[in-house]
Write a protein that holds these residues in place. Sequence first.
Motif, short mmCIF file in Angstrom:
data_model
loop_
_atom_site.label_atom_id
_atom_site.label_comp_id
_atom_site.label_asym_id
_atom_site.label_seq_id
_atom_site.Cartn_x
_atom_site.Cartn_y
_atom_site.Cartn_z
N ARG A 189 0.86 -1.19 0.00
CA ARG A 189 0.00 0.00 0.00
C ARG A 189 0.89 1.24 0.00
O ARG A 189 1.96 1.23 0.61
N TYR A 199 -3.22 3.67 -2.04
CA TYR A 199 -3.50 2.76 -3.14
C TYR A 199 -3.00 1.35 -2.82
O TYR A 199 -1.94 1.19 -2.21
N TYR A 205 -5.48 9.55 -0.24
CA TYR A 205 -5.74 8.23 -0.81
C TYR A 205 -4.52 7.34 -0.63
O TYR A 205 -3.40 7.75 -0.90
N SER A 263 0.81 5.86 -0.78
CA SER A 263 0.16 7.09 -1.25
C SER A 263 0.75 7.47 -2.60
O SER A 263 1.78 6.93 -3.02
N HIS A 279 -8.33 2.27 -4.02
CA HIS A 279 -7.81 3.16 -2.99
C HIS A 279 -8.70 3.14 -1.75
O HIS A 279 -9.86 2.77 -1.82
N GLU A 334 -6.63 2.36 -11.61
CA GLU A 334 -7.85 2.07 -10.87
C GLU A 334 -9.01 1.82 -11.83
O GLU A 334 -9.79 0.88 -11.66
N GLU A 345 -9.32 5.79 1.76
CA GLU A 345 -9.01 7.11 2.27
C GLU A 345 -8.49 6.99 3.70
O GLU A 345 -9.10 6.33 4.53
#
Length: 126
Positions: A21, A64, A62, A23, A55, A48, A57
Amino acid sequence: MTDSLSRRERQILEILYQRERASAQEVREALPESPSYSAVRALLRILEEKGHIRHEEEGGKYIYLPVVSRTKARKSALNRVIDTFFEGSAEQVMAALLDPSSRKLSTSELDRIARLIDQARKEPKK
């Protein structure tokens, strides 16, 4: 998930697979020859839309994540290559991999391949 990916899209996916993961800023910092932040955001949006990432929040930004595991993505990509270049034949793939004129495999790689073949022979057919 069968959309072809640009070089940058593949690089971004690789970063997300490595980190699990990230940003947009973290992706940007990890990219070679970093494009602008807005270019990275646009590429993330495209990935996406293609269904490769999603994503969440977190704290107003966000984060990803890849949609499918690296293993599933790898198998899907390999199946496309096998179908496209080897007429769906695993035998042709192995022949190409074992061709000494294309790549020199180490003894340990050959031993591992032999073990995988032995294991496949022992598994029940589906």
